[in-house]
Scaffold this motif. Structure first.
Motif: not given
Lengths: 174, 322
Positions: B127-129, B198-202, B295-298
Protein backbone atom coordinates in the motif's frame (compact mmCIF):
# COMPACT_ATOMS: atom_id res chain seq x y z
CA UNK A 1 20.35 -38.37 39.09
CA UNK A 2 20.94 -35.56 36.66
CA UNK A 3 18.44 -34.38 34.15
CA UNK A 4 20.40 -35.52 31.12
CA UNK A 5 20.82 -39.11 32.29
CA UNK A 6 17.13 -39.16 33.05
CA UNK A 7 16.46 -38.19 29.46
CA UNK A 8 18.82 -40.89 28.31
CA UNK A 9 16.87 -43.55 30.12
CA UNK A 10 13.64 -42.27 28.70
CA UNK A 11 15.09 -42.34 25.22
CA UNK A 12 16.51 -45.83 25.58
CA UNK A 13 13.13 -46.93 26.82
CA UNK A 14 11.54 -45.46 23.75
CA UNK A 15 14.05 -46.87 21.32
CA UNK A 16 12.88 -50.50 20.94
CA UNK A 17 9.27 -49.79 19.96
CA UNK A 18 10.51 -47.19 17.48
CA UNK A 19 12.73 -49.72 15.74
CA UNK A 20 9.93 -52.22 15.70
CA UNK A 21 7.79 -49.60 14.07
CA UNK A 22 10.28 -49.29 11.23
CA UNK A 23 10.39 -53.05 10.72
CA UNK A 24 6.62 -53.16 10.75
CA UNK A 25 6.38 -50.75 7.86
CA UNK A 26 4.53 -53.23 5.63
CA UNK A 27 1.93 -54.02 8.23
CA UNK A 28 0.99 -50.45 8.86
CA UNK A 29 -2.37 -49.18 7.68
CA UNK A 30 -2.02 -47.43 4.29
CA UNK A 31 -2.64 -43.96 5.72
CA UNK A 32 0.36 -44.20 8.04
CA UNK A 33 2.52 -45.56 5.25
CA UNK A 34 1.73 -42.62 3.03
CA UNK A 35 2.51 -40.29 5.91
CA UNK A 36 5.97 -41.77 6.27
CA UNK A 37 6.55 -40.97 2.60
CA UNK A 38 5.85 -37.31 3.19
CA UNK A 39 8.96 -35.31 2.48
CA UNK A 40 9.91 -32.92 5.26
CA UNK A 41 12.35 -30.07 5.39
CA UNK A 42 15.00 -32.20 7.05
CA UNK A 43 15.28 -34.35 3.91
CA UNK A 44 15.90 -31.36 1.68
CA UNK A 45 19.30 -29.87 1.01
CA UNK A 46 19.94 -26.88 -1.21
CA UNK A 47 22.82 -26.41 -3.64
CA UNK A 48 23.05 -22.67 -2.73
CA UNK A 49 25.05 -22.02 -5.87
CA UNK A 50 26.77 -23.65 -8.78
CA UNK A 51 26.12 -23.42 -12.50
CA UNK A 52 22.75 -25.18 -12.43
CA UNK A 53 21.32 -23.13 -9.59
CA UNK A 54 22.43 -19.81 -11.05
CA UNK A 55 21.05 -20.80 -14.45
CA UNK A 56 17.68 -21.17 -12.73
CA UNK A 57 18.15 -17.68 -11.30
CA UNK A 58 18.89 -16.41 -14.80
CA UNK A 59 15.80 -18.19 -16.09
CA UNK A 60 13.76 -16.56 -13.36
CA UNK A 61 15.33 -13.20 -14.27
CA UNK A 62 14.11 -13.63 -17.86
CA UNK A 63 10.70 -14.89 -16.78
CA UNK A 64 10.21 -11.98 -14.40
CA UNK A 65 11.51 -9.56 -17.02
CA UNK A 66 8.91 -10.79 -19.52
CA UNK A 67 6.11 -10.56 -16.97
CA UNK A 68 6.67 -7.81 -14.42
CA UNK A 69 8.65 -5.93 -17.07
CA UNK A 70 5.39 -5.52 -19.02
CA UNK A 71 3.69 -4.58 -15.81
CA UNK A 72 6.24 -1.84 -15.28
CA UNK A 73 5.87 -0.65 -18.86
CA UNK A 74 2.12 -0.08 -18.67
CA UNK A 75 2.82 3.64 -18.39
CA UNK A 76 3.93 3.87 -21.99
CA UNK A 77 1.03 1.74 -23.25
CA UNK A 78 -1.37 3.93 -21.33
CA UNK A 79 0.17 7.15 -22.60
CA UNK A 80 0.14 6.04 -26.25
CA UNK A 81 -3.35 4.55 -26.13
CA UNK A 82 -4.99 7.55 -24.55
CA UNK A 83 -3.13 9.99 -26.82
CA UNK A 84 -3.31 8.17 -30.18
CA UNK A 85 -5.48 5.07 -30.33
CA UNK A 86 -8.29 5.91 -27.96
CA UNK A 87 -8.18 9.67 -27.96
CA UNK A 88 -11.98 9.77 -28.26
CA UNK A 89 -12.37 7.67 -25.12
CA UNK A 90 -12.47 8.97 -21.58
CA UNK A 91 -9.47 8.36 -19.37
CA UNK A 92 -11.58 6.07 -17.24
CA UNK A 93 -12.20 3.60 -20.09
CA UNK A 94 -8.48 3.40 -20.77
CA UNK A 95 -7.82 3.18 -17.06
CA UNK A 96 -9.92 0.06 -16.68
CA UNK A 97 -7.77 -1.84 -19.17
CA UNK A 98 -4.79 -1.52 -16.86
CA UNK A 99 -6.85 -1.83 -13.69
CA UNK A 100 -8.07 -5.26 -14.76
CA UNK A 101 -4.58 -6.21 -15.88
CA UNK A 102 -3.02 -5.31 -12.52
CA UNK A 103 -5.70 -7.09 -10.57
CA UNK A 104 -5.65 -10.27 -12.69
CA UNK A 105 -1.87 -10.41 -12.38
CA UNK A 106 -1.91 -10.76 -8.62
CA UNK A 107 -5.27 -12.43 -8.13
CA UNK A 108 -4.72 -15.51 -10.31
CA UNK A 109 -1.71 -16.39 -8.22
CA UNK A 110 -4.04 -17.98 -5.71
CA UNK A 111 -4.49 -20.96 -8.01
CA UNK A 112 -1.12 -20.85 -9.72
CA UNK A 113 0.95 -21.01 -6.52
CA UNK A 114 -0.34 -24.36 -5.24
CA UNK A 115 -0.30 -25.75 -8.77
CA UNK A 116 3.37 -24.86 -8.95
CA UNK A 117 3.99 -26.71 -5.68
CA UNK A 118 2.40 -29.79 -7.21
CA UNK A 119 3.61 -29.87 -10.82
CA UNK A 120 6.65 -27.57 -11.07
CA UNK A 121 7.27 -24.54 -13.26
CA UNK A 122 7.61 -25.74 -16.87
CA UNK A 123 3.99 -26.37 -17.87
CA UNK A 124 2.83 -23.22 -16.10
CA UNK A 125 5.45 -21.07 -17.78
CA UNK A 126 4.64 -22.48 -21.23
CA UNK A 127 1.01 -21.55 -20.59
CA UNK A 128 2.18 -18.15 -19.38
CA UNK A 129 4.18 -17.61 -22.56
CA UNK A 130 1.17 -18.48 -24.72
CA UNK A 131 -1.12 -16.16 -22.73
CA UNK A 132 1.36 -13.27 -22.68
CA UNK A 133 2.08 -13.46 -26.41
CA UNK A 134 -1.62 -13.93 -27.23
CA UNK A 135 -2.43 -10.81 -25.28
CA UNK A 136 0.42 -8.82 -26.80
CA UNK A 137 -0.49 -9.79 -30.37
CA UNK A 138 -4.13 -9.00 -29.67
CA UNK A 139 -2.89 -5.61 -28.49
CA UNK A 140 -0.90 -5.12 -31.69
CA UNK A 141 -4.06 -5.78 -33.72
CA UNK A 142 -5.83 -3.09 -31.77
CA UNK A 143 -7.17 -0.05 -33.52
CA UNK A 144 -9.57 2.54 -32.23
CA UNK A 145 -12.62 0.75 -33.65
CA UNK A 146 -12.70 -2.31 -31.49
CA UNK A 147 -12.92 -0.30 -28.37
CA UNK A 148 -16.57 0.58 -28.14
CA UNK A 149 -17.39 -3.04 -27.42
CA UNK A 150 -14.90 -3.34 -24.61
CA UNK A 151 -15.67 -0.03 -23.01
CA UNK A 152 -16.74 -0.96 -19.55
CA UNK A 153 -18.34 1.71 -17.47
CA UNK A 154 -18.70 4.89 -19.49
CA UNK A 155 -20.48 6.72 -16.71
CA UNK A 156 -18.31 5.47 -13.89
CA UNK A 157 -17.09 8.05 -11.43
CA UNK A 158 -13.89 9.29 -12.99
CA UNK A 159 -11.29 9.24 -10.27
CA UNK A 160 -11.39 5.54 -9.38
CA UNK A 161 -10.59 4.05 -12.79
CA UNK A 162 -8.16 6.79 -13.61
CA UNK A 163 -6.21 6.12 -10.46
CA UNK A 164 -6.32 2.37 -11.06
CA UNK A 165 -4.85 3.10 -14.44
CA UNK A 166 -2.18 5.21 -12.88
CA UNK A 167 -1.51 2.37 -10.51
CA UNK A 168 -0.83 0.02 -13.38
CA UNK A 169 0.93 2.85 -15.10
CA UNK A 170 3.27 3.35 -12.26
CA UNK A 171 6.20 1.11 -11.64
CA UNK A 172 4.10 -0.19 -8.86
CA UNK A 173 5.44 -3.45 -7.69
CA UNK A 174 8.93 -3.07 -8.93
CA UNK B 1 -8.06 -4.47 -25.23
CA UNK B 2 -9.87 -6.72 -22.83
CA UNK B 3 -7.89 -9.56 -24.38
CA UNK B 4 -4.73 -7.76 -23.35
CA UNK B 5 -5.92 -7.25 -19.78
CA UNK B 6 -7.08 -10.79 -19.23
CA UNK B 7 -4.61 -12.79 -21.32
CA UNK B 8 -1.47 -10.87 -20.53
CA UNK B 9 -2.52 -10.51 -16.90
CA UNK B 10 -2.94 -14.27 -16.65
CA UNK B 11 0.32 -14.77 -18.49
CA UNK B 12 2.17 -12.42 -16.16
CA UNK B 13 0.80 -14.32 -13.22
CA UNK B 14 1.70 -17.67 -14.79
CA UNK B 15 5.27 -16.52 -15.37
CA UNK B 16 6.13 -14.69 -12.18
CA UNK B 17 4.85 -17.19 -9.62
CA UNK B 18 6.71 -20.24 -10.97
CA UNK B 19 9.83 -18.19 -11.73
CA UNK B 20 9.98 -16.90 -8.19
CA UNK B 21 9.09 -20.31 -6.78
CA UNK B 22 11.83 -22.10 -8.71
CA UNK B 23 14.51 -19.92 -7.17
CA UNK B 24 13.33 -21.05 -3.75
CA UNK B 25 13.92 -24.65 -4.77
CA UNK B 26 17.61 -24.04 -5.35
CA UNK B 27 18.57 -21.57 -2.65
CA UNK B 28 17.79 -21.50 1.03
CA UNK B 29 20.64 -19.83 2.92
CA UNK B 30 21.34 -17.47 0.03
CA UNK B 31 17.74 -17.11 -1.12
CA UNK B 32 17.67 -13.39 -0.43
CA UNK B 33 20.54 -12.73 -2.81
CA UNK B 34 19.19 -15.10 -5.48
CA UNK B 35 15.71 -13.53 -5.33
CA UNK B 36 17.25 -10.09 -5.47
CA UNK B 37 19.09 -10.99 -8.67
CA UNK B 38 15.96 -12.59 -10.18
CA UNK B 39 13.82 -9.57 -9.34
CA UNK B 40 16.31 -7.23 -10.94
CA UNK B 41 14.68 -8.64 -14.09
CA UNK B 42 11.57 -6.62 -13.35
CA UNK B 43 13.46 -3.33 -13.25
CA UNK B 44 15.42 -4.40 -16.30
CA UNK B 45 12.20 -4.97 -18.25
CA UNK B 46 10.69 -1.81 -16.83
CA UNK B 47 13.58 0.22 -18.22
CA UNK B 48 14.19 -1.78 -21.42
CA UNK B 49 10.65 -2.07 -22.86
CA UNK B 50 9.72 1.61 -22.67
CA UNK B 51 13.06 2.52 -24.29
CA UNK B 52 12.44 0.06 -27.13
CA UNK B 53 8.88 1.25 -27.65
CA UNK B 54 9.84 4.91 -27.48
CA UNK B 55 12.36 4.47 -30.26
CA UNK B 56 10.22 2.14 -32.42
CA UNK B 57 6.81 3.81 -32.20
CA UNK B 58 7.62 6.87 -34.34
CA UNK B 59 9.30 4.72 -36.99
CA UNK B 60 7.21 1.61 -37.56
CA UNK B 61 3.94 2.45 -35.82
CA UNK B 62 1.90 0.83 -33.10
CA UNK B 63 1.14 -2.61 -34.58
CA UNK B 64 4.68 -3.52 -35.56
CA UNK B 65 6.27 -2.02 -32.44
CA UNK B 66 4.07 -4.22 -30.30
CA UNK B 67 4.86 -7.25 -32.47
CA UNK B 68 8.59 -6.62 -32.09
CA UNK B 69 8.01 -6.39 -28.35
CA UNK B 70 6.16 -9.70 -28.58
CA UNK B 71 9.17 -11.35 -30.25
CA UNK B 72 11.53 -10.01 -27.58
CA UNK B 73 9.17 -11.33 -24.93
CA UNK B 74 9.11 -14.69 -26.70
CA UNK B 75 12.90 -14.92 -26.36
CA UNK B 76 12.78 -14.03 -22.67
CA UNK B 77 9.94 -16.47 -22.04
CA UNK B 78 11.78 -19.19 -23.93
CA UNK B 79 14.89 -18.79 -21.80
CA UNK B 80 12.72 -18.73 -18.70
CA UNK B 81 10.88 -21.93 -19.62
CA UNK B 82 14.09 -23.69 -20.55
CA UNK B 83 16.00 -22.78 -17.41
CA UNK B 84 13.45 -22.68 -14.60
CA UNK B 85 13.22 -26.03 -12.92
CA UNK B 86 11.99 -27.17 -9.55
CA UNK B 87 14.12 -29.51 -7.48
CA UNK B 88 12.35 -30.38 -4.29
CA UNK B 89 9.75 -33.05 -5.03
CA UNK B 90 6.13 -32.30 -4.11
CA UNK B 91 5.16 -32.96 -0.51
CA UNK B 92 3.25 -36.13 -1.27
CA UNK B 93 5.76 -37.41 -3.80
CA UNK B 94 4.20 -39.31 -6.66
CA UNK B 95 0.89 -39.42 -4.80
CA UNK B 96 0.30 -35.73 -5.62
CA UNK B 97 -3.22 -35.28 -6.86
CA UNK B 98 -5.29 -32.37 -8.07
CA UNK B 99 -6.41 -31.85 -4.48
CA UNK B 100 -2.92 -30.62 -3.66
CA UNK B 101 -3.35 -27.80 -6.13
CA UNK B 102 -6.28 -26.24 -4.32
CA UNK B 103 -5.62 -23.00 -2.46
CA UNK B 104 -6.11 -23.05 1.26
CA UNK B 105 -6.91 -20.59 4.00
CA UNK B 106 -5.58 -23.05 6.58
CA UNK B 107 -2.15 -21.45 6.41
CA UNK B 108 -3.46 -18.37 8.20
CA UNK B 109 -4.37 -20.44 11.25
CA UNK B 110 -1.10 -22.11 12.12
CA UNK B 111 -1.36 -21.26 15.79
CA UNK B 112 1.23 -18.49 15.92
CA UNK B 113 -0.47 -15.94 13.71
CA UNK B 114 2.89 -15.33 12.03
CA UNK B 115 1.52 -15.81 8.53
CA UNK B 116 -1.52 -13.61 9.20
CA UNK B 117 0.47 -10.73 10.65
CA UNK B 118 3.14 -11.05 7.96
CA UNK B 119 0.40 -10.80 5.34
CA UNK B 120 -0.94 -7.67 7.04
CA UNK B 121 2.59 -6.29 6.99
CA UNK B 122 3.00 -7.12 3.30
CA UNK B 123 -0.33 -5.47 2.41
CA UNK B 124 0.62 -2.32 4.33
CA UNK B 125 4.07 -2.26 2.75
CA UNK B 126 2.68 -2.58 -0.76
CA UNK B 127 0.00 0.00 0.00
CA UNK B 128 2.68 2.44 1.07
CA UNK B 129 5.16 1.51 -1.64
CA UNK B 130 2.85 2.08 -4.59
CA UNK B 131 1.93 5.64 -3.53
CA UNK B 132 5.31 7.30 -4.12
CA UNK B 133 5.94 5.33 -7.31
CA UNK B 134 2.52 6.32 -8.65
CA UNK B 135 2.48 9.93 -7.60
CA UNK B 136 6.09 11.05 -7.93
CA UNK B 137 5.61 12.17 -11.57
CA UNK B 138 2.36 14.03 -10.92
CA UNK B 139 3.80 15.44 -7.69
CA UNK B 140 6.74 16.81 -9.63
CA UNK B 141 4.38 18.40 -12.15
CA UNK B 142 2.36 20.00 -9.36
CA UNK B 143 5.53 21.04 -7.54
CA UNK B 144 6.97 22.86 -10.55
CA UNK B 145 3.58 24.36 -11.46
CA UNK B 146 3.76 22.81 -14.91
CA UNK B 147 0.64 22.89 -17.11
CA UNK B 148 -1.40 19.67 -17.19
CA UNK B 149 -0.62 18.92 -20.83
CA UNK B 150 3.12 19.02 -20.15
CA UNK B 151 3.27 15.20 -20.16
CA UNK B 152 2.71 15.33 -23.90
CA UNK B 153 4.89 18.31 -24.72
CA UNK B 154 7.95 16.85 -23.02
CA UNK B 155 8.24 19.63 -20.49
CA UNK B 156 7.72 17.07 -17.76
CA UNK B 157 10.29 14.58 -19.03
CA UNK B 158 12.12 14.86 -15.72
CA UNK B 159 8.97 13.67 -13.92
CA UNK B 160 9.29 10.33 -15.68
CA UNK B 161 13.06 10.30 -15.36
CA UNK B 162 12.50 10.51 -11.62
CA UNK B 163 10.71 7.17 -11.89
CA UNK B 164 13.63 5.73 -13.82
CA UNK B 165 15.99 6.97 -11.09
CA UNK B 166 13.78 5.38 -8.47
CA UNK B 167 13.72 2.13 -10.41
CA UNK B 168 17.47 1.99 -10.92
CA UNK B 169 18.16 2.84 -7.29
CA UNK B 170 15.63 0.21 -6.29
CA UNK B 171 17.31 -2.45 -8.39
CA UNK B 172 20.59 -1.77 -6.61
CA UNK B 173 18.86 -1.74 -3.24
CA UNK B 174 17.29 -5.11 -4.00
CA UNK B 175 20.67 -6.70 -4.51
CA UNK B 176 22.19 -5.20 -1.36
CA UNK B 177 19.14 -6.03 0.76
CA UNK B 178 19.22 -9.64 -0.42
CA UNK B 179 22.90 -9.96 0.37
CA UNK B 180 22.53 -8.42 3.82
CA UNK B 181 19.40 -10.46 4.57
CA UNK B 182 21.18 -13.76 4.03
CA UNK B 183 23.70 -12.77 6.70
CA UNK B 184 21.59 -10.95 9.26
CA UNK B 185 18.19 -12.54 8.74
CA UNK B 186 15.33 -11.61 6.43
CA UNK B 187 12.93 -10.24 8.98
CA UNK B 188 15.71 -8.20 10.59
CA UNK B 189 16.61 -6.66 7.24
CA UNK B 190 12.95 -6.04 6.48
CA UNK B 191 12.52 -4.23 9.81
CA UNK B 192 15.56 -2.05 9.19
CA UNK B 193 14.56 -1.17 5.64
CA UNK B 194 10.95 -0.45 6.62
CA UNK B 195 12.34 1.89 9.27
CA UNK B 196 14.35 3.75 6.66
CA UNK B 197 11.35 3.80 4.30
CA UNK B 198 9.40 5.55 7.05
CA UNK B 199 12.28 7.96 7.62
CA UNK B 200 12.64 8.75 3.92
CA UNK B 201 8.94 9.49 3.52
CA UNK B 202 8.46 11.48 6.71
CA UNK B 203 11.84 13.27 6.81
CA UNK B 204 12.45 13.96 3.11
CA UNK B 205 9.21 13.85 1.13
CA UNK B 206 6.97 15.47 3.73
CA UNK B 207 9.31 18.47 4.27
CA UNK B 208 9.62 18.86 0.51
CA UNK B 209 5.82 19.10 0.38
CA UNK B 210 5.40 21.38 3.37
CA UNK B 211 8.22 23.88 2.91
CA UNK B 212 7.09 26.44 0.39
CA UNK B 213 9.54 28.01 -2.10
CA UNK B 214 12.36 25.51 -1.94
CA UNK B 215 15.11 26.80 -4.22
CA UNK B 216 15.77 23.49 -6.01
CA UNK B 217 14.69 19.88 -6.32
CA UNK B 218 17.56 18.56 -4.17
CA UNK B 219 15.36 17.32 -1.36
CA UNK B 220 13.05 15.50 -3.78
CA UNK B 221 15.95 13.84 -5.58
CA UNK B 222 17.44 12.71 -2.27
CA UNK B 223 14.05 11.31 -1.36
CA UNK B 224 13.71 9.43 -4.65
CA UNK B 225 17.23 8.00 -4.39
CA UNK B 226 16.96 7.00 -0.74
CA UNK B 227 13.42 5.70 -1.06
CA UNK B 228 14.28 3.71 -4.16
CA UNK B 229 17.23 2.12 -2.44
CA UNK B 230 15.59 1.17 0.85
CA UNK B 231 12.29 0.16 -0.73
CA UNK B 232 14.01 -2.26 -3.10
CA UNK B 233 13.61 -4.85 -0.39
CA UNK B 234 9.84 -4.28 -0.37
CA UNK B 235 9.62 -6.25 -3.57
CA UNK B 236 12.32 -8.87 -3.43
CA UNK B 237 12.59 -9.68 0.28
CA UNK B 238 8.92 -10.07 1.15
CA UNK B 239 8.59 -13.39 -0.69
CA UNK B 240 11.74 -14.62 1.03
CA UNK B 241 10.28 -13.69 4.42
CA UNK B 242 7.20 -15.72 3.55
CA UNK B 243 9.37 -18.63 2.53
CA UNK B 244 10.85 -18.61 6.00
CA UNK B 245 7.44 -19.44 7.47
CA UNK B 246 6.91 -22.63 5.50
CA UNK B 247 8.65 -25.53 3.86
CA UNK B 248 9.76 -25.23 0.27
CA UNK B 249 7.10 -27.60 -1.08
CA UNK B 250 4.43 -25.20 0.16
CA UNK B 251 6.18 -22.00 -0.83
CA UNK B 252 4.07 -21.46 -3.94
CA UNK B 253 0.89 -21.67 -1.91
CA UNK B 254 2.11 -19.28 0.80
CA UNK B 255 3.45 -16.76 -1.68
CA UNK B 256 0.37 -16.84 -3.89
CA UNK B 257 -2.14 -16.70 -1.05
CA UNK B 258 -0.41 -13.72 0.49
CA UNK B 259 -0.25 -11.84 -2.81
CA UNK B 260 -3.91 -12.56 -3.51
CA UNK B 261 -4.74 -10.66 -0.34
CA UNK B 262 -2.35 -7.98 -1.62
CA UNK B 263 -4.24 -7.77 -4.93
CA UNK B 264 -7.40 -6.77 -3.07
CA UNK B 265 -5.42 -4.42 -0.87
CA UNK B 266 -3.96 -2.69 -3.92
CA UNK B 267 -7.42 -2.47 -5.46
CA UNK B 268 -8.95 -0.67 -2.47
CA UNK B 269 -5.87 1.42 -1.83
CA UNK B 270 -6.26 3.39 -5.05
CA UNK B 271 -9.52 5.08 -4.09
CA UNK B 272 -8.02 5.81 -0.67
CA UNK B 273 -5.07 7.68 -2.12
CA UNK B 274 -7.23 9.43 -4.69
CA UNK B 275 -9.72 10.35 -2.00
CA UNK B 276 -6.95 11.78 0.15
CA UNK B 277 -5.80 13.95 -2.74
CA UNK B 278 -9.36 15.18 -3.28
CA UNK B 279 -9.92 15.75 0.43
CA UNK B 280 -7.01 18.14 0.95
CA UNK B 281 -8.38 21.45 -0.18
CA UNK B 282 -5.26 23.35 -1.07
CA UNK B 283 -3.67 23.80 -4.42
CA UNK B 284 -0.18 23.02 -5.68
CA UNK B 285 2.20 20.62 -4.03
CA UNK B 286 0.73 21.11 -0.53
CA UNK B 287 -2.13 18.92 -1.73
CA UNK B 288 0.10 15.91 -1.27
CA UNK B 289 0.68 16.14 2.46
CA UNK B 290 -2.24 13.81 3.26
CA UNK B 291 -0.93 11.17 0.91
CA UNK B 292 2.59 11.41 2.32
CA UNK B 293 1.36 11.08 5.91
CA UNK B 294 -0.77 8.09 4.88
CA UNK B 295 2.28 6.48 3.27
CA UNK B 296 4.34 7.08 6.41
CA UNK B 297 1.63 5.61 8.64
CA UNK B 298 1.34 2.51 6.45
CA UNK B 299 5.07 2.00 6.76
CA UNK B 300 4.86 2.38 10.53
CA UNK B 301 2.07 -0.23 10.60
CA UNK B 302 4.10 -2.61 8.44
CA UNK B 303 7.15 -2.04 10.64
CA UNK B 304 5.16 -2.94 13.75
CA UNK B 305 3.75 -6.08 12.07
CA UNK B 306 7.20 -7.35 11.20
CA UNK B 307 8.58 -6.55 14.65
CA UNK B 308 5.65 -8.43 16.17
CA UNK B 309 6.24 -11.54 14.04
CA UNK B 310 9.92 -11.47 14.91
CA UNK B 311 9.15 -11.10 18.61
CA UNK B 312 6.54 -13.89 18.47
CA UNK B 313 8.82 -16.40 16.80
CA UNK B 314 12.25 -15.42 18.10
CA UNK B 315 11.69 -13.68 21.42
CA UNK B 316 13.35 -10.53 22.63
CA UNK B 317 16.95 -11.32 21.74
CA UNK B 318 17.46 -8.53 19.22
CA UNK B 319 20.65 -10.04 17.92
CA UNK B 320 19.05 -13.34 16.90
CA UNK B 321 19.16 -14.02 13.18
CA UNK B 322 15.66 -14.27 11.78
Amino acid sequence: MTLSSEQDTIQSNLQPPNNEGVHDEKHRPPILRSLSHTITSTDVTYPEGGREAWSVVFGAFCGICASIGIYNSCGIFEAYMSAELLSHESKSSVGWIFGIYAFVTWFFGVQIGPTFDAIGPTALMVAGTVCTLGGIFALSACTGQSVSRTRLHPKQHLSFPVIIGELALSFMHC
Amino acid sequence: MLAFSLLTGTGTSLLVNPANGSVAHWFNERRGLASGVAFMGSSFGGVLFPLILQSLLPQIGWAWSIRVLGLILFVFCGIGVALCRSRVPPRNGTATTWRDTLPSTQIFFDGTGAMTVTTIGVVLTDLAYFIPVTYVPSYYIARQNLPSNSTLTGEAAFAYQLLAILNASSSFGRLVAGWVADRLGRYNTMIVSLFFCTVSVLCFWLPDILIADLPNTGLLIVFVLLFGFVSGSNVSLLPVCLGQLCETQEYGRYYATCYTVVSFGVLVSTPIAGGLLDAVEVSGKLKYWGVAVFTGLCYVGALLSFIWVRWRLKGEDWRAKF
